[in-house]
Every structure is written in C-alpha cells, then in structure tokens.
Design a protein around this motif. Structure first.
Motif, PDB file in Angstrom:
ATOM      1  N   ARG A 133      43.137  14.438  31.161  1.00  0.00           N
ATOM      2  CA  ARG A 133      42.480  14.341  29.855  1.00  0.00           C
ATOM      3  C   ARG A 133      42.058  12.899  29.564  1.00  0.00           C
ATOM      4  O   ARG A 133      42.782  11.961  29.905  1.00  0.00           O
ATOM      5  CB  ARG A 133      43.462  14.776  28.758  1.00  0.00           C
ATOM      6  N   ARG A 134      40.959  12.747  28.921  1.00  0.00           N
ATOM      7  CA  ARG A 134      40.418  11.459  28.478  1.00  0.00           C
ATOM      8  C   ARG A 134      40.104  10.497  29.622  1.00  0.00           C
ATOM      9  O   ARG A 134      40.006   9.283  29.414  1.00  0.00           O
ATOM     10  CB  ARG A 134      41.371  10.744  27.468  1.00  0.00           C
ATOM     11  N   THR A 179      28.347   1.939  32.499  1.00  0.00           N
ATOM     12  CA  THR A 179      28.978   1.315  33.660  1.00  0.00           C
ATOM     13  C   THR A 179      30.045   2.276  34.126  1.00  0.00           C
ATOM     14  O   THR A 179      30.969   2.596  33.362  1.00  0.00           O
ATOM     15  CB  THR A 179      29.630  -0.037  33.281  1.00  0.00           C
ATOM     16  N   GLY A 183      37.382  10.375  31.176  1.00  0.00           N
ATOM     17  CA  GLY A 183      35.964   9.989  31.126  1.00  0.00           C
ATOM     18  C   GLY A 183      35.110  10.983  31.899  1.00  0.00           C
ATOM     19  O   GLY A 183      34.013  10.647  32.364  1.00  0.00           O
ATOM     20  N   LYS A 184      35.587  12.215  32.000  1.00  0.00           N
ATOM     21  CA  LYS A 184      34.872  13.242  32.776  1.00  0.00           C
ATOM     22  C   LYS A 184      33.499  13.529  32.184  1.00  0.00           C
ATOM     23  O   LYS A 184      32.497  13.529  32.888  1.00  0.00           O
ATOM     24  CB  LYS A 184      35.678  14.573  32.780  1.00  0.00           C
ATOM     25  N   THR A 185      33.492  13.788  30.874  1.00  0.00           N
ATOM     26  CA  THR A 185      32.237  14.211  30.249  1.00  0.00           C
ATOM     27  C   THR A 185      31.202  13.086  30.293  1.00  0.00           C
ATOM     28  O   THR A 185      30.043  13.310  30.630  1.00  0.00           O
ATOM     29  CB  THR A 185      32.525  14.681  28.806  1.00  0.00           C
ATOM     30  N   VAL A 186      31.654  11.891  30.025  1.00  0.00           N
ATOM     31  CA  VAL A 186      30.742  10.738  30.086  1.00  0.00           C
ATOM     32  C   VAL A 186      30.172  10.594  31.496  1.00  0.00           C
ATOM     33  O   VAL A 186      28.966  10.424  31.698  1.00  0.00           O
ATOM     34  CB  VAL A 186      31.485   9.447  29.657  1.00  0.00           C
TER      35      VAL A 186
HETATM   36  N1  LIG Z   1      32.416   4.592  31.846  1.00  0.00           N
HETATM   37  C1  LIG Z   1      32.929   4.467  30.607  1.00  0.00           C
HETATM   38  N2  LIG Z   1      32.854   3.287  29.991  1.00  0.00           N
HETATM   39  C2  LIG Z   1      33.374   3.124  28.763  1.00  0.00           C
HETATM   40  N3  LIG Z   1      33.998   4.117  28.062  1.00  0.00           N
HETATM   41  C3  LIG Z   1      34.112   5.315  28.636  1.00  0.00           C
HETATM   42  C4  LIG Z   1      33.586   5.549  29.944  1.00  0.00           C
HETATM   43  N4  LIG Z   1      33.862   6.823  30.275  1.00  0.00           N
HETATM   44  C5  LIG Z   1      34.507   7.346  29.212  1.00  0.00           C
HETATM   45  N5  LIG Z   1      34.662   6.439  28.237  1.00  0.00           N
HETATM   46  C6  LIG Z   1      35.322   6.677  26.942  1.00  0.00           C
HETATM   47  O1  LIG Z   1      36.573   7.327  27.178  1.00  0.00           O
HETATM   48  C7  LIG Z   1      36.793   8.359  26.254  1.00  0.00           C
HETATM   49  C8  LIG Z   1      36.961   9.680  26.971  1.00  0.00           C
HETATM   50  O2  LIG Z   1      35.750  10.034  27.626  1.00  0.00           O
HETATM   51  P1  LIG Z   1      35.354  11.532  27.906  1.00  0.00           P
HETATM   52  O3  LIG Z   1      35.195  12.292  26.674  1.00  0.00           O
HETATM   53  O4  LIG Z   1      34.221  11.508  28.880  1.00  0.00           O
HETATM   54  O5  LIG Z   1      36.680  11.972  28.672  1.00  0.00           O
HETATM   55  P2  LIG Z   1      37.109  13.420  29.186  1.00  0.00           P
HETATM   56  O6  LIG Z   1      37.836  13.207  30.458  1.00  0.00           O
HETATM   57  O7  LIG Z   1      35.918  14.309  29.215  1.00  0.00           O
HETATM   58  O8  LIG Z   1      38.119  13.841  28.029  1.00  0.00           O
HETATM   59  P3  LIG Z   1      38.613  15.339  27.610  1.00  0.00           P
HETATM   60  O9  LIG Z   1      39.702  15.625  28.572  1.00  0.00           O
HETATM   61  O10 LIG Z   1      39.091  15.158  26.214  1.00  0.00           O
HETATM   62  O11 LIG Z   1      37.424  16.244  27.754  1.00  0.00           O
HETATM   63  C9  LIG Z   1      35.607   8.323  25.289  1.00  0.00           C
HETATM   64  O12 LIG Z   1      35.946   7.571  24.167  1.00  0.00           O
HETATM   65  C10 LIG Z   1      34.525   7.659  26.085  1.00  0.00           C
HETATM   66  O13 LIG Z   1      33.585   7.010  25.283  1.00  0.00           O
END
Ligand SMILES: Nc1ncnc2c1ncn2[C@@H]1O[C@H](COP(=O)(O)OP(=O)(O)OP(=O)(O)O)[C@@H](O)[C@H]1O
Ligand SMILES: [Mg+2]
Length: 437
Positions: free
Chosen positions: A35-36, A13, A38-41
């Motif tokens: 940071r964190r 979602t 949710g970029k990668t997701v």
């Molecule tokens: N759409 C979503 N729904 C639920 N949880 C999410 C979602 N997107 C990200 N998360 C959760 O948030 C956390 C961070 O996600 P992610 O690794 O994608 O972030 P990031 O921006 O890439 O972080 P970083 O800066 O460390 O690379 C993870 O625990 C992930 O499971």
C-alpha cells in the motif's frame, strides 16, 4: 519524464523501486506492491510515456481501476497533472479521457462496468488493484482488445489471497514473456518505520503481511498453516538457511509408491528445526529416492517414516522400512500412527519455531500454504479433515517432521502438564523412547 524530441518535463520522477518496471521490455507485467508504494502514480506515468512514444497511428491506452469512481477519485487527477504540460492536450471530464496531439488517447475505466470496453482496440492497458476485479473483465473483454495491435498489459496491485491476481503472479514469475516484481514495505523503505508501526497497530498481523509485505496467504479460506507461514515470513524465518556441516540432516517421508512421495530434509538446532530442503516426485520406487538423498550429498541422520511403512509389501514380502534400510545402509525409524488433526496442530507448533530455506523448500512451502480443510459445497462449511489434493503429500510429511523433531529436543527440566500433542502421541522424553521396528 520528458517527451521524446520536445523534451517537456511532465513533473514525474520515477521512484527508484519502479524504474525496472518502467524499463521493462516484456509484453506482460505483474507488479505486486505494498500500500502507498506509488502504484497508481507509476501506472499513470507509464501510460503517458507509452502514449507519447507509441509509433503506431492513433494509439489507444487504458487504465482500469476496480470501480469507475475509484478511477475518477484517484487516477484522474494524476493523469491530468502529468499531461497538462503537453501542448495541445484536451481533457474530456465526462469520459475521463485525455487526448494528446497526433490522435493519441488515454482513458480511464472501471472494471465494475467492463462491458464498456467491448469492441475497443488497445495498444496497452494497466489493471490497477487487479485482485479486486472480476476475472471475466480481463478474459472476456480486455484481453481481446489487445489482439489487433499486439498491445501490452500490466497487472498491478496488493495481494488479496490466492485469487486470480495470485495466479497471474505465479505465472509471471516463471515466464520469460513476463516482467514481474514484488515490492515489500520492509524492502522499499518508501514509508518510514514510524508510519509502518502506526499501520501495524491498526491491523492484525495477517492483514499487515498482506497489505505491507505482499503476502498472498492471508485470505486462503480454510488454510491450516496460513497464519504460521505468514508469521514465519514476517519474522524472516523463510530465507536462505545453509546446511550446517556439524549437524546431521534428518528426513521425514510421506511414502506413496504408486503416487507421490514427499520428503522434508531438516536439521535440529537450538532454535528449532532448520528445514533445509524438500523433494517430491511421483511414479518412482524407493531406489529413486535413495539416489536423490545420495546425490544431495548431505550427512544424514535418521529417516523418519510413517506408520504404514511397516506393512509388508505384496510381491517383495519386505516392508518399505527394510527396503530403505538396504538402500541407504541406515536404520529408518517408524513414527507412531496418529490422528491427522492432532498432527496438524503439532505441525503448527513446529512451524512457529522453524526456519525454512526459501529456495530449496519453495515447492514444499507452496504445498503447505495451500493445504486446507475440505469444503462441503452443500453445507457451505469446512469439514473436519484436509482436502486431498497435490498438497497432501508434503503436508503429511510435514506432520511426520513435526512428530520427529520434538523427539530430538532435550528432556524438559521441569514436569509440565500434558499438552494435547503429548496426550495424542504419548509423552516423549528422548529419541530412545521411539518404537523402532
Ligand atoms: N514518483 C513519485 N514521486 C513523488 N510522490 C509520489 C510518487 N509516486 C507516488 N507518490 C506519492 O505517494 C503517495 C501514494 O501514491 P499512490 O497513490 O500512487 O500509491 P498506491 O501504491 O497506488 O497506494 P494505494 O495502495 O493506496 O492504492 C501519493 O501521495 C503520491 O502522490
Ligand atoms: Mg493505488
């Protein structure tokens, strides 16, 4: 997310903050996020969605992390999780590749070995943490791979100074072929305040602005005003600053008749200077700038000019100060000659108290951000003087503003030890003590 026609839930979602990104129509995208966030997701989910919808035969999509091990550690599990519900999916663990029905593939790569991507064709690619990738990865290998099928590209990450990611971001903002968005922690609300406080305790303010507030300033080597501007940004002093009709608008000028002239427009409130506007142009004479002032419609106070505006010009025999006085009907003031480095210090102190209008001062702020010490390539050290480039004019005018506004503050009630500024420019009690030619 659901798979078109079959309506299979992939267990993703989208976070509200990423919806516009997923819905983008542009071929190119730049997303700057904390940071964190949710970029990668979001990247992986986006790739899966595109791979399933792509109408072309044998579509190919790629996710690139700065290092292959990163792709493996972080993105691979998300990719498997979001594709697991798709009937007929196959995982290739060695290649970090997912094959979907209909010869659709998504594969993960590391920019540390970008040569591996040579000769591929791609329908779409996401470069995650682009600030950490060698620029050649994109230009030499990945971009050409998108040509055959007019594929799309996404640059996503957290800032790391004014490097190539910043260049992509700067370009994306003004180009209709690009989708661009910035997600700052103070705006997304994705992390609770207690968590943000805990992160802040571990980082310097500059690092925090970079990692959580998406500031590109932190790492401009030799930047004179990086820290002060990052602080101003963090403190919310770079925002919409309305022009107060009660207060006069003063201007500080750097005059370059043959090249650029830069002008800062400011009001002096109790809290410090309110920098409400900025203008810079080149190749014009003073009548143009007088016209610009007029067209802005402000109620003007004083024009502050640098010391050399007192020199008589060849040809007219008049000084720039005299010419400007004739054009505006007001009496411009001349600031005393000053040492540049002392002026920069005064500029820093002023910045720590200033409010800037984000829109009208955009270009001027950009110049201040990039104003930096000259670098001696041979000695590998910074010289004790600024680099002369496009930023110099607005930065010089900023030094003049810094000298001018202090003269307008009320006299201090108690005598205090002389500051370095006072030692350099003489202690100033009030505006009348300025030399007016
Ligand atoms: N759409 C979503 N729904 C639920 N949880 C999410 C979602 N997107 C990200 N998360 C959760 O948030 C956390 C961070 O996600 P992610 O690794 O994608 O972030 P990031 O921006 O890439 O972080 P970083 O800066 O460390 O690379 C993870 O625990 C992930 O499971
Ligand atoms: Mg990530």
């Amino acid at each position: 997310m659901t798979v078109a026609k079959q309506r299979i839930s992939l267990g993703y979602t989208a976070r509200g903050q990423f919806r516009d990104f997923h819905m983008r129509q542009q071929r190119w995208a730049c997303l700057v996020a904390h940071r964190r966030a949710g970029k990668t997701v979001a990247c992986i989910a986006d790739l899966v969605d595109h791979a399933l919808r792509c109408p072309k035969p044998s579509p190919r999509f790629a996710y690139v992390a700065p290092y292959f091990v990163q792709a493996k550690d972080v993105a691979w599990s998300y990719l498997k999780r979001f594709t697991a519900p798709i009937p007929g999916v196959q995982f290739n663990e060695a290649e970090l590749r997912v094959d979907l029905p209909g010869d659709r593939r998504i594969r993960l790569y590391g920019a540390d070995n970008y040569d591996r991507m040579r000769g591929l064709y791609l329908d779409g690619v996401i470069l995650d943490e682009y600030a950490d990738m060698p620029p050649a990865a994109w230009g030499e290998v990945i971009r050409p791979a998108l040509s055959d099928r007019q594929g799309w590209g996404v640059f996503i990450g957290t800032p790391k100074g004014r490097n190539t990611f910043w260049e992509v971001w700067a370009r994306a903002q003004n180009d209709p072929e690009w989708f661009s968005a910035m997600l700052k922690a103070s705006q997304t609300g994705l992390l609770p305040q207690t968590e943000l406080d805990a992160i802040a305790a571990e980082l310097t303010p500059e690092q925090y602005s970079q990692e959580m507030e998406c500031s590109f300033e932190a790492a401009i080597l030799g930047a004179y005003y990086g820290k002060e501007l990052a602080q101003a940004e963090a403190a919310g002093r770079i925002r919409s600053v309305p022009v107060d009709p009660i207060l006069p608008v003063h201007t500080a000028w750097d005059l370059g008749i043959s090249d650029s002239t830069a002008i800062w427009f400011f009001q002096v409130g109790r809290e410090g200077p309110r920098v409400v506007d900025h203008y810079e142009a080149s190749g014009f004479g003073l009548p143009h700038y007088a016209e610009v002032l007029k067209s802005k419609g402000y109620t003007y106070g004083t024009e502050y000019l640098p010391h050399d505006a007192q020199a008589r010009e060849l040809g007219t025999g008049r000084t720039l100060q005299e010419t400007l006085r004739q054009l505006t009907g007001r009496h411009p003031r001349i600031l005393p000659a000053s040492n540049v480095m002392d002026g920069i210090n005064a500029g820093r102190m002023t910045m720590a108290q200033s409010w800037f209008d984000e829109e009208r001062c955009k270009d001027g702020l950009e110049a201040l951000r990039q104003y930096r010490a000259d670098y001696d390539e041979k000695a590998k050290t910074f010289r004790d003087r600024p680099k002369h480039d496009w930023t110099s004019h607005s930065a010089d005018a900023w030094r003049y503003l810094s000298m001018a506004w202090r003269a307008m503050t009320p006299p201090k009630p108690k005598p205090k030890p002389l500051s370095s500024w006072d030692r350099a420019f003489g202690e100033v009690e009030d505006t009348d003590s300025w030399r007016v030619a």
